[in-house]
Scaffold this active site. Sequence first.
Site, short mmCIF file in Angstrom:
data_model
loop_
_atom_site.label_atom_id
_atom_site.label_comp_id
_atom_site.label_asym_id
_atom_site.label_seq_id
_atom_site.Cartn_x
_atom_site.Cartn_y
_atom_site.Cartn_z
N ARG A 61 0.83 -1.22 0.00
CA ARG A 61 0.00 0.00 0.00
C ARG A 61 0.86 1.27 0.00
O ARG A 61 0.41 2.35 -0.38
CB ARG A 61 -0.95 -0.01 1.21
CG ARG A 61 -1.85 1.22 1.31
CD ARG A 61 -3.06 1.01 2.20
NE ARG A 61 -2.76 0.34 3.45
CZ ARG A 61 -2.17 0.93 4.51
NH1 ARG A 61 -1.83 2.20 4.47
NH2 ARG A 61 -1.95 0.24 5.61
N ASP A 186 -8.29 16.55 -16.64
CA ASP A 186 -8.50 15.16 -17.01
C ASP A 186 -8.03 14.97 -18.46
O ASP A 186 -8.66 15.46 -19.39
CB ASP A 186 -9.99 14.80 -16.87
CG ASP A 186 -10.25 13.31 -17.07
OD1 ASP A 186 -9.49 12.67 -17.83
OD2 ASP A 186 -11.19 12.79 -16.46
N LYS A 211 -8.08 3.43 -20.14
CA LYS A 211 -8.37 3.75 -21.55
C LYS A 211 -7.12 3.56 -22.42
O LYS A 211 -6.67 2.44 -22.58
CB LYS A 211 -8.95 5.16 -21.63
CG LYS A 211 -10.10 5.43 -20.62
CD LYS A 211 -11.26 4.54 -20.87
CE LYS A 211 -12.41 4.56 -19.89
NZ LYS A 211 -12.35 5.20 -18.61
N1 PLP Z 1 -12.20 10.42 -16.84
C1 PLP Z 1 -12.75 10.14 -18.01
C2 PLP Z 1 -12.71 11.16 -19.11
C3 PLP Z 1 -13.36 8.90 -18.24
O1 PLP Z 1 -13.92 8.63 -19.43
C4 PLP Z 1 -13.41 7.95 -17.18
C5 PLP Z 1 -14.07 6.63 -17.35
O2 PLP Z 1 -14.76 6.39 -18.30
C6 PLP Z 1 -12.81 8.30 -15.97
C7 PLP Z 1 -12.21 9.53 -15.82
C8 PLP Z 1 -12.83 7.33 -14.81
O3 PLP Z 1 -11.93 6.30 -15.03
P1 PLP Z 1 -12.09 4.82 -14.44
O4 PLP Z 1 -13.29 4.21 -15.10
O5 PLP Z 1 -10.79 4.17 -14.80
O6 PLP Z 1 -12.30 4.95 -12.97
#
Ligand code: PLP
Length: 396
Positions: A61, A186, A211
């Site tokens: 952790r 993001d 992704k």
């Molecule tokens: N940010 C974006 C733009 C996303 O499309 C997603 C998930 O689809 C996330 C954050 C969250 O990621 P996770 O599903 O890996 O928790």
Amino acid sequence: MAAFGHDGAMSEPLYGTPRAHSVPLGPLSPVLIRSSTSGQPDAETLRACGAGEVAGDFYQRMGHSNCRAFESLVAELEGTDGAVSFASGMAAMSAAIAAHVKAGDRILLAEEIYGGTSGFCLHDLVRFGVRVDRFSALDLAGLRQQLQQPARLVIFESPINPTLRVVDIRAAVQLAHAAGALVVFDGTFSPPPIQRAHDLGCDLIVHSATKFFGGHSDVLAGVVAGPHRLLGPIELFRRRTGGILAPDPAWLLQRSWPTLGIRLAAQQAAALAVAQGLLPLVAAGRVAKVTYPGLPDHPDRALVERQMTGGGCMLAIELPGGLPGVRKAFDRLQHIARAARLGGVESLATLPAFTTHAALSAAQRAQAGIPDGLLRVAVGLEGAEVLLHDLQQAIG
Ligand code: PLP
């Protein structure tokens, strides 16, 4: 490695930092270490590990070899001091935010942000006394207005899901910094080299590594990249809350890494070819609109040219006939998977009205520029011809 300490102590970062390159010796495939704890040579080492003064495989952790190796790759890609990895994109985003706010702070959250991020801010963060105000990332005058009151963080993404409109990142960052706010960005939709958020001034860059970084639909992971001074509190928060990325998915991400650049390039090239290939369908009235940041008619074309190296790997296709029309085409897809994800080698199509934006009414969606007839396609590696043929036959 840079000297860095939590709570002022001089020590090594407990997360990955860019590593010097050398000719590989030993195993060429990454080594996977699953052990949750490791034996230490003496009391002093045990003390230093426990105090968080050294980065070792002390207790999983607190950090481990595979997550640090992945973090080093991300830091190198983003051009940041380091990166801190998590068990999901949402674990990364929520930690990046939570580690930098306290009760009484105000944050500015884009209206056009991933639903999980707004869910965390509006349901959880507010319970801890943080005020969450919204702004449109496409309206910088509105952001400037909002920043007349103090704000700790400004949180947004670009390109925006699912409209694929593009935000003037540098201008938004300048407004935030002039007002003393940090930017949490993001970057999931367009990782480097398509878009370099760090060069555009963003302070913390969050990716759902589920992704493009993973790319093969077999990993759930997230990561935050940024400077040491902002990553330290995030790493401490990760230790206390336990959302660290596990060794196995970290290893899969290491394994996916060498192909990231060619995957992005090939997926982006295919997305452009599919977008161009759909234009005759627009002319024929079979498609209402194709939005792709790489097309010359994109509403934010000048920004795309300034801050992206291409249009990315996502398409927004509006079909005539609203929800019934798009449902019919969706159900007729024969090659493109019907699923809610992006960034993988497999092409996927999703209906924002049923997934990412299902919580909004049709009127609210229309106001946000998301018609019910919208089909979002994440382009994979099957090749443009296969994908175009599938879309053409599905659209009819
Ligand atoms: N940010 C974006 C733009 C996303 O499309 C997603 C998930 O689809 C996330 C954050 C969250 O990621 P996770 O599903 O890996 O928790």
